[in-house]
Design an enzyme around this catalytic site. Sequence first.
Site, PDB file in Angstrom:
ATOM      1  N   ASP A   1       0.842  -1.212   0.000  1.00 35.12           N
ATOM      2  CA  ASP A   1       0.000   0.000   0.000  1.00 35.12           C
ATOM      3  C   ASP A   1       0.874   1.258   0.000  1.00 35.12           C
ATOM      4  O   ASP A   1       0.362   2.376  -0.058  1.00 35.12           O
ATOM      5  CB  ASP A   1      -1.005  -0.011   1.164  1.00 35.12           C
ATOM      6  CG  ASP A   1      -0.350  -0.067   2.533  1.00 35.12           C
ATOM      7  OD1 ASP A   1       0.897  -0.146   2.611  1.00 35.12           O
ATOM      8  OD2 ASP A   1      -1.092  -0.037   3.542  1.00 35.12           O
ATOM      9  N   SER A   2       2.197   1.070   0.002  1.00 32.98           N
ATOM     10  CA  SER A   2       3.106   2.196  -0.249  1.00 32.98           C
ATOM     11  C   SER A   2       2.804   2.839  -1.595  1.00 32.98           C
ATOM     12  O   SER A   2       3.226   3.952  -1.860  1.00 32.98           O
ATOM     13  CB  SER A   2       4.571   1.708  -0.230  1.00 32.98           C
ATOM     14  OG  SER A   2       4.740   0.601  -1.092  1.00 32.98           O
TER      15      SER A   2
ATOM     16  N   ASP B   1      -0.895  -6.218   0.193  1.00 30.28           N
ATOM     17  CA  ASP B   1      -1.313  -5.571   1.442  1.00 30.28           C
ATOM     18  C   ASP B   1      -2.821  -5.464   1.525  1.00 30.28           C
ATOM     19  O   ASP B   1      -3.477  -5.084   0.541  1.00 30.28           O
ATOM     20  CB  ASP B   1      -0.753  -4.139   1.489  1.00 30.28           C
ATOM     21  CG  ASP B   1       0.589  -4.059   2.177  1.00 30.28           C
ATOM     22  OD1 ASP B   1       0.904  -4.940   2.995  1.00 30.28           O
ATOM     23  OD2 ASP B   1       1.330  -3.096   1.885  1.00 30.28           O
TER      24      ASP B   1
ATOM     25  N   LYS C   1      -0.851  -9.350   3.560  1.00 27.10           N
ATOM     26  CA  LYS C   1      -0.094  -8.743   4.664  1.00 27.10           C
ATOM     27  C   LYS C   1      -1.011  -7.797   5.431  1.00 27.10           C
ATOM     28  O   LYS C   1      -1.720  -6.992   4.827  1.00 27.10           O
ATOM     29  CB  LYS C   1       1.134  -7.994   4.122  1.00 27.10           C
ATOM     30  CG  LYS C   1       1.961  -7.322   5.212  1.00 27.10           C
ATOM     31  CD  LYS C   1       3.363  -7.003   4.740  1.00 27.10           C
ATOM     32  CE  LYS C   1       3.511  -5.779   3.883  1.00 27.10           C
ATOM     33  NZ  LYS C   1       3.093  -4.500   4.468  1.00 27.10           N
TER      34      LYS C   1
ATOM     35  N   GLU D   1      -1.099  -5.237   9.052  1.00 27.79           N
ATOM     36  CA  GLU D   1      -0.263  -4.563  10.039  1.00 27.79           C
ATOM     37  C   GLU D   1      -0.849  -4.745  11.434  1.00 27.79           C
ATOM     38  O   GLU D   1      -2.049  -4.532  11.637  1.00 27.79           O
ATOM     39  CB  GLU D   1      -0.168  -3.064   9.713  1.00 27.79           C
ATOM     40  CG  GLU D   1       0.504  -2.798   8.379  1.00 27.79           C
ATOM     41  CD  GLU D   1       0.654  -1.315   8.081  1.00 27.79           C
ATOM     42  OE1 GLU D   1       0.347  -0.479   8.963  1.00 27.79           O
ATOM     43  OE2 GLU D   1       1.088  -0.993   6.958  1.00 27.79           O
TER      44      GLU D   1
ATOM     45  N   GLU E   1       9.495  -3.736  10.422  1.00 29.56           N
ATOM     46  CA  GLU E   1       9.904  -2.458   9.824  1.00 29.56           C
ATOM     47  C   GLU E   1      10.455  -1.530  10.895  1.00 29.56           C
ATOM     48  O   GLU E   1       9.828  -1.330  11.943  1.00 29.56           O
ATOM     49  CB  GLU E   1       8.692  -1.799   9.117  1.00 29.56           C
ATOM     50  CG  GLU E   1       9.043  -0.431   8.525  1.00 29.56           C
ATOM     51  CD  GLU E   1       8.037   0.104   7.532  1.00 29.56           C
ATOM     52  OE1 GLU E   1       7.068  -0.602   7.191  1.00 29.56           O
ATOM     53  OE2 GLU E   1       8.215   1.255   7.089  1.00 29.56           O
TER      54      GLU E   1
HETATM   55  O1  KIV Z   1       3.593  -1.062   1.621  1.00 29.70           O
HETATM   56  C1  KIV Z   1       4.769  -1.393   1.522  1.00 29.70           C
HETATM   57  O2  KIV Z   1       5.423  -1.186   0.502  1.00 29.70           O
HETATM   58  C2  KIV Z   1       5.395  -2.033   2.660  1.00 29.70           C
HETATM   59  C3  KIV Z   1       6.889  -2.070   2.663  1.00 29.70           C
HETATM   60  C4  KIV Z   1       7.407  -0.798   3.178  1.00 29.70           C
HETATM   61  C5  KIV Z   1       7.403  -3.202   3.420  1.00 29.70           C
HETATM   62  O3  KIV Z   1       4.747  -2.473   3.541  1.00 29.70           O
END
Ligand code: KIV
Length: 265
Positions: A46-47, A85, A113, A115, A182
């Site tokens: 989600d970056s 994510d 993934k 958090e 992280e």
């Molecule tokens: O969203 C993302 O790209 C991430 C990385 C920073 C690990 O979670």
Amino acid sequence: MSKPVTLYTLQEMKRIGEKFVCITAYDALFAGIFCKAGVEVLLVGDSLGMVLQGHDSTLPVTMDDMVYHMQCVKRGNIGALLIADLPFMSYASPPQTLENAARLMRAGAQMVKLEGGAWIAETTRQLSERGIPVCAHMGLTPQSINRIGGFRVQGRDPQVATTIIEEARLLESYGASMLLLECIPQQLAKAVSASVSIPVIGIGAGKDVDGQIMVMHDVLGISPIHPRFVKNFLPESTNGIPGAITAYVQAVKNGIFPAAEHSYD
Ligand code: KIV
């Protein structure tokens, strides 16, 4: 890449102490370049809210955004394990989590993934029991940036460090297949990695974990911000972008990256 990478591949790599390499990917073309360079895991992170969409956090990213980019990456993938994510507030309740994780898996993800620590344990169990592998993202969790109060190193306080180790063990016992740490001190990441039997990926967590991940724009030195843990590999390339990714892969495999200068004490 000869054989497709699976969770089993990564478990074996952890067992024999071979580092694996991960990078974020958001489209088909880059996904193919990354695979040809030997990257084992592609994360549709989600970056993308920050590096593609220009937001100042990951919070505005939607499920539709994630599904779209997951579909693009899936088309370009050549055998890497694909993780996606679950974006901000897409896993706030069990039915919502299951539905959204299923959407990502249908779009091509092989793992999702999330958090969090103890609070995602039950969700992790439910997903895992239904055949959806979970990577738990701990330490600095960007979706909680407003609660944390900025992008800061986590786990320096001994009590917080102990909680991170305990929660990592808890998540493994609830069925998590992988952890991502992280921005935590190197020694803490080492302790977490030694406390669990599942593969552990690090970003800003030092070298003593099983795999490394970076945002692709950081590997190519084109992000406007340069946190301590990133490295631009483009100057090491004689072959443009593919060469930079190969340099990143080799540096992780050979234990050269991350160096002490990219890690926190
Ligand atoms: O969203 C993302 O790209 C991430 C990385 C920073 C690990 O979670």
